[in-house]
Design a protein around this motif. Structure first.
Motif, mmCIF file in Angstrom:
data_model
loop_
_atom_site.group_PDB
_atom_site.id
_atom_site.type_symbol
_atom_site.label_atom_id
_atom_site.label_comp_id
_atom_site.label_asym_id
_atom_site.label_seq_id
_atom_site.Cartn_x
_atom_site.Cartn_y
_atom_site.Cartn_z
ATOM 1 N N TYR A 8 5.133 6.198 3.009
ATOM 2 C CA TYR A 8 5.525 4.961 2.344
ATOM 3 C C TYR A 8 4.867 4.831 0.981
ATOM 4 O O TYR A 8 5.444 4.256 0.063
ATOM 5 N N MET A 15 9.576 5.027 -6.264
ATOM 6 C CA MET A 15 10.451 3.900 -6.590
ATOM 7 C C MET A 15 10.054 3.280 -7.922
ATOM 8 O O MET A 15 10.891 3.041 -8.796
ATOM 9 N N PHE A 19 12.170 3.338 -11.379
ATOM 10 C CA PHE A 19 12.566 2.041 -11.924
ATOM 11 C C PHE A 19 12.033 1.865 -13.342
ATOM 12 O O PHE A 19 12.744 1.397 -14.238
ATOM 13 N N VAL A 22 14.090 3.850 -15.840
ATOM 14 C CA VAL A 22 15.370 3.194 -16.138
ATOM 15 C C VAL A 22 15.169 2.077 -17.160
ATOM 16 O O VAL A 22 15.936 1.935 -18.112
ATOM 17 N N LEU A 35 17.191 6.702 -12.537
ATOM 18 C CA LEU A 35 18.005 6.081 -11.490
ATOM 19 C C LEU A 35 18.043 6.981 -10.258
ATOM 20 O O LEU A 35 17.938 6.514 -9.118
ATOM 21 N N PHE A 38 14.790 6.797 -8.421
ATOM 22 C CA PHE A 38 14.756 5.497 -7.750
ATOM 23 C C PHE A 38 15.543 5.560 -6.442
ATOM 24 O O PHE A 38 15.068 5.139 -5.376
ATOM 25 N N GLN A 39 16.740 6.149 -6.500
ATOM 26 C CA GLN A 39 17.561 6.247 -5.292
ATOM 27 C C GLN A 39 16.942 7.197 -4.277
ATOM 28 O O GLN A 39 16.957 6.929 -3.076
ATOM 29 N N VAL A 42 14.493 5.764 -1.962
ATOM 30 C CA VAL A 42 15.079 5.018 -0.838
ATOM 31 C C VAL A 42 15.505 5.978 0.272
ATOM 32 O O VAL A 42 15.360 5.668 1.455
ATOM 33 N N PHE A 43 15.989 7.170 -0.115
ATOM 34 C CA PHE A 43 16.358 8.154 0.906
ATOM 35 C C PHE A 43 15.133 8.531 1.740
ATOM 36 O O PHE A 43 15.194 8.571 2.971
ATOM 37 N N PHE A 45 12.527 6.838 2.195
ATOM 38 C CA PHE A 45 12.149 5.664 2.997
ATOM 39 C C PHE A 45 12.939 5.626 4.308
ATOM 40 O O PHE A 45 12.370 5.457 5.385
ATOM 41 N N TYR A 46 14.242 5.840 4.223
ATOM 42 C CA TYR A 46 15.076 5.821 5.438
ATOM 43 C C TYR A 46 14.671 6.951 6.384
ATOM 44 O O TYR A 46 14.561 6.764 7.596
ATOM 45 N N ILE B 167 24.336 1.153 -14.657
ATOM 46 C CA ILE B 167 22.893 1.097 -14.421
ATOM 47 C C ILE B 167 22.529 -0.164 -13.633
ATOM 48 O O ILE B 167 21.871 -0.104 -12.583
ATOM 49 N N THR B 170 24.052 -0.178 -10.053
ATOM 50 C CA THR B 170 23.407 0.739 -9.115
ATOM 51 C C THR B 170 22.045 0.212 -8.690
ATOM 52 O O THR B 170 21.662 0.334 -7.527
ATOM 53 N N ILE B 171 21.317 -0.391 -9.635
ATOM 54 C CA ILE B 171 20.039 -0.991 -9.254
ATOM 55 C C ILE B 171 20.279 -2.075 -8.206
ATOM 56 O O ILE B 171 19.600 -2.142 -7.173
ATOM 57 N N THR B 174 21.205 -0.498 -4.885
ATOM 58 C CA THR B 174 20.064 0.161 -4.245
ATOM 59 C C THR B 174 19.100 -0.880 -3.668
ATOM 60 O O THR B 174 18.526 -0.675 -2.603
ATOM 61 N N LEU B 177 20.431 -1.781 -0.479
ATOM 62 C CA LEU B 177 20.181 -0.687 0.475
ATOM 63 C C LEU B 177 18.749 -0.747 1.010
ATOM 64 O O LEU B 177 18.511 -0.570 2.211
ATOM 65 N N ILE B 178 17.792 -1.010 0.122
ATOM 66 C CA ILE B 178 16.394 -1.130 0.558
ATOM 67 C C ILE B 178 16.269 -2.280 1.559
ATOM 68 O O ILE B 178 15.652 -2.140 2.624
ATOM 69 N N GLY B 181 17.650 -1.356 4.855
ATOM 70 C CA GLY B 181 16.742 -0.427 5.522
ATOM 71 C C GLY B 181 15.592 -1.166 6.179
ATOM 72 O O GLY B 181 15.222 -0.880 7.327
#
Lengths: 117, 493
Positions: A8, A15, A19, A22, A35, A38-39, A42-43, A45-46, B167, B170-171, B174, B177-178, B181
């Protein structure tokens, strides 16, 4: 505490790094890289939350009763596809912007737009 | 067949999108897309009728039981949204073939319709599904196609606007999505109905609180709540005119639906409005949105920009209604959602007609248009009156309920501010009326003719709907009332 939540911590660091890129960078390609990072956080994290202590890969076999949760993996497979589509579209737009404006720096594009008005 | 309507609603436009590739002639593709969208509209009508008579419809995908399989759940709220989206899409699509002739190169027309149908399918999917992760997937389907559609605009600034939207969007997605989750981690389920039952047990944890914050911020980015609205004006102004009309009437509405769905159905009213100071936050942001965006609208030179800012202001009204968190307040929000979709699609379609005839929508080009394009300009005037909230138009109905809800709660100052905000709308609508009717036509503009019928028919269908639903409010009020009551858990389920 620190080591137990190792994944984590990585997630949070990635993250924030993504961020920040960006927000702070004016280069369109760098923004997309940010970006993606950032994504990706999250992957991770899951995937991390799917891990069950002592559980194996979720493939049915004799003598094993404890499996990791396969659902988040499936979800993230979908999210990765979405992420790729986003990155591809973003890069395609960057190419078109370069053709139209002759630059991929946010400042220069804004300057040219202001001249048009 | 009838039992499969919830899935057909989404799958028909989605499967139709790639089929467009087999039709080579642009006119054929257009007809095909129009039929598909019309079919979606028909399905949504039947669904709404079914839901109103016999309550929520539950459809299990592939026959898997709910918490394991994905479930589509059509209740009054979703049926109402499905109807708005598919109706607007169909009417707008009617004018598409003529409008894109001058705005998009012919070899891209097929791609245009494919993206349009995908975007439609995504939005219908968000509303139909009862699964939290499914929401994210559909959200991205509709958003990705929307970015590409905006980038099809002929001005190079369309590219830049689409990039910025990509941009920000997508933020936002996401973040959602967080949030999803985190709640999955706490409850082990993604089914919305199941979530609403399991969340109260863990409601006190910080994880759930964080999840809620992530989802709210993500959704607010998507719905362009002030001050997260920066992507919207340029995206609307430089997109092809048809897309502006379509997105302005649907995309932000779907985000508002998500806000309502997550706060009311998933997290529950008592959690949503007590853990975060949501009420005061949304009243303040909604009102500042109304004033900041309306004021910005007054100073715009491009009429598409003007109405884009006005859209942000109208979202402010919906958010204020939402923040009241009473049945009447929610009703006002839902009514305004419906009414604003009618107004803005009419207005932006009229602008598409102006774009078709003059090739631009700068305010200065509107001089004398009142005489040259009387029917189009009359539509803009009626749409504008509706935006202000003049009686006998739909705008009046929703503002009436909004003020009623606010006063019911004893928020007098808010009611006064809402009325003041409407005065700002008078100013920006007047600027267009003044230029179009009271200034002499520009030199060399004698040749400008009234817009062709393929524009006038959909524009006036929407304008007449604006007036009809302003006078005969039975349908809209009945549906929104039942939807609001069922969200508060007082009406029939």
């Amino acid at each position: 505490m620190l080591m137990g939540l190792y994944n984590y911590w990585i997630v949070v660091v990635l993250m924030m790094v993504g961020f920040y890129i960006v927000i702070a960078h004016g280069n369109l390609i760098k923004k997309i890289v940010g970006l993606s990072i950032f994504q990706t956080s999250v992957f991770i994290f899951y995937i991390s939350m799917a891990k069950v202590d002592g559980g194996t890969a979720p493939i049915l076999s004799d003598g094993i009763s404890k499996y990791s949760n396969p659902l988040p993996h499936v979800l993230i497979l979908t999210a990765i596809v979405v992420g790729i589509a986003t990155t591809a579209l973003g890069l395609a737009l960057a190419v078109r912007i370069k053709e139209a404006y002759g630059s991929i720096e946010e400042e220069e594009i804004q300057k040219k737009d202001n001249l048009d008005c | 067949m009838l039992a499969h309507l919830p899935i057909l609603q989404v799958i028909v436009p989605m499967m139709a999108a790639p089929l467009c590739l087999f039709l080579t002639r642009p006119r054929l593709v257009w007809l095909f897309a129009l039929i598909v969208s019309g079919l979606a509209f028909l399905i949504s009508c039947i669904l709404l009728q079914q839901v109103m008579t016999s309550g929520a419809i539950i459809y299990e995908l592939g026959g898997w039981d709910a918490p394991w399989g994905i479930e589509y759940r059509i209740d009054q709220l979703s049926a109402f949204l499905l109807l708005i989206i598919s109706a607007v899409s169909t009417v707008v699509l009617f004018a598409a073939h003529t409008s894109i002739q001058k705005e998009i190169p012919v070899d891209r027309h097929t791609l245009f319709y494919i993206l349009y149908l995908l975007s439609l399918a995504g939005m219908l999917g968000i509303v139909a599904t009862g699964d939290a992760f499914n929401v994210f997937v559909f959200l991205e389907i509709s958003s990705l196609s929307a970015y590409a559609l905006i980038a099809l605009g002929k001005d190079r600034r369309a590219l830049w606007a689409a990039y910025q939207y990509l941009i920000m969007g997508t933020i936002g997605a996401t973040f959602i999505l967080i949030g999803i989750g985190l709640i999955y981690q706490m409850t082990g389920t993604l089914n919305m109905n199941d979530l609403s039952m399991r969340l109260p047990e863990v409601a006190h944890t910080r994880t759930v609180f964080t999840a809620f914050a992530f989802i709210i911020v993500g959704v607010c980015l998507k719905l362009a709540l002030f001050p997260l609205h920066l992507w919207l004006p340029n995206a609307y102004a430089y997109a092809p005119s048809i897309i502006t009309a379509f997105l302005a009437a649907t995309a932000t509405k779907v985000a508002i639906y998500l806000l309502i769905r997550f706060t009311f159905s998933v997290f529950g009213l008592s959690f949503s409005f007590t853990t975060l100071p949501l009420q005061i936050l949304f009243v303040v942001l909604g009102l500042s949105g109304i004033f900041a965006a309306s004021t910005a609208a007054i100073y715009q030179k491009n009429v598409k920009h003007l109405f884009a800012y006005s859209s942000i202001a109208q979202i402010g009204y919906m958010i204020v209604g939402f923040s009241v968190s009473t049945t009447t307040g929610l009703m006002a929000t839902l009514l305004h959602l419906f009414n604003h979709a009618l107004m803005k699609s009419a207005l932006f379609l009229a602008l598409a007609a102006v774009m078709y005839r003059i090739g631009g929508v700068q305010l200065s080009q509107f001089q004398g248009l009142g005489r040259q394009m009387p029917l189009t300009m009359a539509a803009i005037v009626i749409g504008g009156l509706s935006l202000i909230g003049v009686p006998l138009t739909v705008g009046f109905v929703s503002k009436w309920y909004l003020i009623l809800a606010v006063i019911e709660n004893g928020w007098w100052p808010v009611a006064v501010l809402i009325l003041l905000g409407s005065l700002l709308a008078v100013v920006y609508v007047w600027r267009i009326v003044e230029t179009a009717y009271f200034k002499p036509p520009l030199a060399g503009s004698e040749a400008i003719k009234e817009a062709p019928l393929s524009f006038l028919v959909p524009i006036w269908v929407l304008v007449i709907a604006n007036i009809y639903f302003g006078i005969d409010t039975r349908l809209s009020i009945q549906v929104t009332q039942v939807a609001a009551q069922s969200l508060f858990g007082v009406g029939p389920p």
